[in-house]
Design a protein around this motif. Structure first.
Motif, PDB file in Angstrom:
ATOM      1  N   UNK A  51       2.485  20.619  -9.816  1.00 38.02           N
ATOM      2  CA  UNK A  51       3.784  20.202 -10.361  1.00 38.02           C
ATOM      3  C   UNK A  51       4.795  19.938  -9.255  1.00 38.02           C
ATOM      4  N   UNK A  52       4.672  20.639  -8.122  1.00 34.33           N
ATOM      5  CA  UNK A  52       5.595  20.421  -7.006  1.00 34.33           C
ATOM      6  C   UNK A  52       5.515  18.978  -6.521  1.00 34.33           C
ATOM      7  N   UNK A  53       4.333  18.366  -6.626  1.00 34.83           N
ATOM      8  CA  UNK A  53       4.143  17.005  -6.113  1.00 34.83           C
ATOM      9  C   UNK A  53       5.064  16.029  -6.819  1.00 34.83           C
ATOM     10  N   UNK A  54       5.136  16.101  -8.161  1.00 29.30           N
ATOM     11  CA  UNK A  54       5.936  15.107  -8.864  1.00 29.30           C
ATOM     12  C   UNK A  54       7.358  15.555  -9.174  1.00 29.30           C
ATOM     13  N   UNK A  55       7.677  16.838  -9.033  1.00 26.61           N
ATOM     14  CA  UNK A  55       9.056  17.269  -9.266  1.00 26.61           C
ATOM     15  C   UNK A  55       9.884  17.321  -7.985  1.00 26.61           C
ATOM     16  N   UNK A  56       9.249  17.512  -6.823  1.00 31.84           N
ATOM     17  CA  UNK A  56       9.972  17.643  -5.564  1.00 31.84           C
ATOM     18  C   UNK A  56       9.502  16.622  -4.535  1.00 31.84           C
ATOM     19  N   UNK A  57       8.188  16.592  -4.276  1.00 31.95           N
ATOM     20  CA  UNK A  57       7.674  15.799  -3.163  1.00 31.95           C
ATOM     21  C   UNK A  57       7.849  14.301  -3.392  1.00 31.95           C
ATOM     22  N   UNK A  58       7.542  13.827  -4.595  1.00 30.37           N
ATOM     23  CA  UNK A  58       7.665  12.399  -4.873  1.00 30.37           C
ATOM     24  C   UNK A  58       9.108  11.903  -4.774  1.00 30.37           C
ATOM     25  N   UNK A  59      10.100  12.578  -5.395  1.00 29.24           N
ATOM     26  CA  UNK A  59      11.491  12.133  -5.205  1.00 29.24           C
ATOM     27  C   UNK A  59      11.958  12.208  -3.757  1.00 29.24           C
ATOM     28  N   UNK A  60      11.397  13.127  -2.983  1.00 32.07           N
ATOM     29  CA  UNK A  60      11.773  13.233  -1.576  1.00 32.07           C
ATOM     30  C   UNK A  60      11.203  12.086  -0.748  1.00 32.07           C
ATOM     31  N   UNK A  61      10.002  11.621  -1.111  1.00 36.26           N
ATOM     32  CA  UNK A  61       9.344  10.568  -0.340  1.00 36.26           C
ATOM     33  C   UNK A  61       9.815   9.171  -0.717  1.00 36.26           C
ATOM     34  N   UNK A  62      10.297   8.980  -1.935  1.00 34.05           N
ATOM     35  CA  UNK A  62      10.683   7.640  -2.385  1.00 34.05           C
ATOM     36  C   UNK A  62      11.702   6.953  -1.474  1.00 34.05           C
ATOM     37  N   UNK A  63      12.781   7.637  -1.024  1.00 39.07           N
ATOM     38  CA  UNK A  63      13.719   6.953  -0.124  1.00 39.07           C
ATOM     39  C   UNK A  63      13.070   6.494   1.169  1.00 39.07           C
ATOM     40  N   UNK A  64      12.138   7.285   1.690  1.00 35.67           N
ATOM     41  CA  UNK A  64      11.462   6.899   2.934  1.00 35.67           C
ATOM     42  C   UNK A  64      10.547   5.709   2.702  1.00 35.67           C
ATOM     43  N   UNK A  65       9.759   5.776   1.651  1.00 33.00           N
ATOM     44  CA  UNK A  65       8.773   4.727   1.405  1.00 33.00           C
ATOM     45  C   UNK A  65       9.439   3.408   1.046  1.00 33.00           C
ATOM     46  N   UNK A  66      10.538   3.468   0.272  1.00 33.11           N
ATOM     47  CA  UNK A  66      11.155   2.233  -0.197  1.00 33.11           C
ATOM     48  C   UNK A  66      12.160   1.634   0.783  1.00 33.11           C
ATOM     49  N   UNK A  67      12.419   2.322   1.922  1.00 33.52           N
ATOM     50  CA  UNK A  67      13.385   1.779   2.879  1.00 33.52           C
ATOM     51  C   UNK A  67      12.852   1.646   4.289  1.00 33.52           C
ATOM     52  N   UNK A  68      11.957   2.527   4.721  1.00 32.41           N
ATOM     53  CA  UNK A  68      11.530   2.513   6.112  1.00 32.41           C
ATOM     54  C   UNK A  68      10.711   1.292   6.467  1.00 32.41           C
ATOM     55  N   UNK A  69      10.186   0.571   5.488  1.00 27.95           N
ATOM     56  CA  UNK A  69       9.421  -0.632   5.790  1.00 27.95           C
ATOM     57  C   UNK A  69      10.324  -1.801   6.189  1.00 27.95           C
ATOM     58  N   UNK A  70      11.644  -1.633   5.998  1.00 26.41           N
ATOM     59  CA  UNK A  70      12.554  -2.668   6.448  1.00 26.41           C
ATOM     60  C   UNK A  70      12.749  -2.549   7.951  1.00 26.41           C
ATOM     61  N   UNK A  71      13.104  -3.626   8.585  1.00 26.74           N
ATOM     62  CA  UNK A  71      13.336  -3.607  10.021  1.00 26.74           C
ATOM     63  C   UNK A  71      14.500  -2.678  10.331  1.00 26.74           C
ATOM     64  N   UNK A  72      14.351  -1.917  11.421  1.00 19.56           N
ATOM     65  CA  UNK A  72      15.358  -0.980  11.879  1.00 19.56           C
ATOM     66  C   UNK A  72      15.662   0.085  10.832  1.00 19.56           C
ATOM     67  N   UNK A  80       0.833  -1.212   0.000  1.00 21.80           N
ATOM     68  CA  UNK A  80       0.000   0.000   0.000  1.00 21.80           C
ATOM     69  C   UNK A  80       0.865   1.257   0.000  1.00 21.80           C
ATOM     70  N   UNK A  81       1.962   1.237   0.772  1.00 25.60           N
ATOM     71  CA  UNK A  81       2.839   2.413   0.808  1.00 25.60           C
ATOM     72  C   UNK A  81       3.524   2.628  -0.536  1.00 25.60           C
ATOM     73  N   UNK A  82       3.915   1.541  -1.205  1.00 23.90           N
ATOM     74  CA  UNK A  82       4.512   1.674  -2.530  1.00 23.90           C
ATOM     75  C   UNK A  82       3.502   2.213  -3.541  1.00 23.90           C
ATOM     76  N   UNK A  83       2.268   1.770  -3.426  1.00 24.72           N
ATOM     77  CA  UNK A  83       1.235   2.274  -4.315  1.00 24.72           C
ATOM     78  C   UNK A  83       0.999   3.763  -4.090  1.00 24.72           C
ATOM     79  N   UNK A  84       1.157   4.203  -2.840  1.00 27.03           N
ATOM     80  CA  UNK A  84       1.037   5.627  -2.543  1.00 27.03           C
ATOM     81  C   UNK A  84       2.146   6.407  -3.244  1.00 27.03           C
ATOM     82  N   UNK A  85       3.387   5.871  -3.226  1.00 22.58           N
ATOM     83  CA  UNK A  85       4.501   6.537  -3.896  1.00 22.58           C
ATOM     84  C   UNK A  85       4.256   6.636  -5.392  1.00 22.58           C
ATOM     85  N   UNK A  86       3.729   5.565  -5.980  1.00 22.08           N
ATOM     86  CA  UNK A  86       3.419   5.570  -7.410  1.00 22.08           C
ATOM     87  C   UNK A  86       2.326   6.590  -7.716  1.00 22.08           C
TER      88      UNK A  86
END
Length: 319
Positions: free
Chosen positions: A272-293, A241-247
């Protein structure tokens, strides 16, 4: 029909966000912090993947490429915005505007294609685990990434050539903070109806098509793991679900912006700010924070190995 080259406007004026000094400094601070987070988060992912031999799975190879693309994508527009907000200089040369437009679509469409490849990788790991290593071999991964960049280059070249064939004799004020196809072609001194529909069918259909493929892949993944939810796969569902949010953060604004003729509705600079700034900023959090620690990335590599050697794909955590 076309005016002489000497009558072409030499530069465009990017209005940006505000004319007042106080608000300009506020936007400079916000964009600077967001840009710093994009660079830091994605750079750490690249360093982690390339320095840790345990992170050699296809998923992390693709994630590393996504981080590199996010850095490039944000760097196309944000440094120019920071300079404009701090110095008040809003003019951009015609050639610089066309270059920004080209690289924006080049990197942006490459990211869309790469996200689609990443969804295919997760679908293969979950739904066809016994064939995963054969389907997502190293050479295949390199070929898929190269195809993403090639597709982005072709798409961007077509978009840029369609813009360059238009005459621009004034006005030259762009109601945005960067050069993009919809606001630029509104300034053309010619009937742009056909060009607008060609661009909408190009950019819009690419965005919509990739988004539908992503939705289909996530639907198949969720259907695969749904029966195993009671056995501890809530994390898989929440991560999906979190990955789908990033997409969604990337694709929905792009579909809204490009899947229509440029003159039908104004394009909000804040969208335009959403896909030029906000999305690249959120991708590292969404794609890594779901891992343990938080940064325990090797967990997923072990999960994929287990999937390849086990007929029980529902035990894989989707990262």
């Amino acid at each position: 029909m076309h005016p002489e080259n000497s009558s072409r406007v030499p530069e465009f004026i990017l209005l940006g966000f505000s004319d007042t000094r106080e608000l300009a400094l506020l936007f400079f601070t916000l964009f600077f912090l967001a840009y710093a987070m994009v660079l830091l988060g994605n750079f750490l992912i690249i360093v982690a993947v390339w320095t840790d031999p345990k992170l050699s799975s296809p998923m992390y190879f693709l994630l590393c490429n996504l981080s590199f693309i996010d850095i490039c994508y944000t760097s196309v527009t944000t440094p120019r915005v920071l300079v404009a907000q701090l110095s008040g200089i809003k003019a951009i040369a015609f050639e610089g505007c066309m270059a920004q437009l080209f690289f924006l679509h080049f990197v942006g469409s490459s990211e869309m294609f790469l996200l689609t490849v990443m969804a295919f990788d997760r679908y293969t790991a979950i739904c066809r685990p016994l064939h995963y290593t054969a389907i997502m071999a190293r050479g295949v991964c390199w070929t898929l990434v190269a195809a993403c960049w090639a597709g982005g280059f072709i798409h961007s070249t077509v978009q840029t050539l369609l813009v360059l064939q238009l005459p621009f004799c004034g006005p030259n004020t762009i109601h945005s903070y960067f050069c993009d196809v919809p606001p630029v072609i509104r300034l053309a001194c010619a009937n742009t109806a056909l060009t607008e529909w060609l661009m909408a069918s190009n950019s819009g259909l690419i965005s919509l098509g990739c988004f539908l493929v992503l939705v289909a892949s996530y639907t198949l993944i969720l259907a695969k793991v749904r029966a195993r939810v009671s056995q501890g796969n809530w994390k898989a569902l929440s991560t999906c679900a979190s990955h789908m949010m990033a997409v969604t953060l990337l694709f929905i604004p792009c579909i809204f912006t490009y899947l229509r003729p440029a003159g039908t509705l104004p394009t909000s600079k804040y969208v335009c700010v959403i896909y030029t700034i906000f999305s690249p900023m959120m991708n590292p959090l969404i794609y890594t924070l779901r891992n343990k620690l938080g940064w325990s990335l090797p967990t997923q590599t072990a999960s994929v190995r287990a999937a390849v050697t086990s007929p029980n794909p529902a035990g894989i955590e989707i990262q």
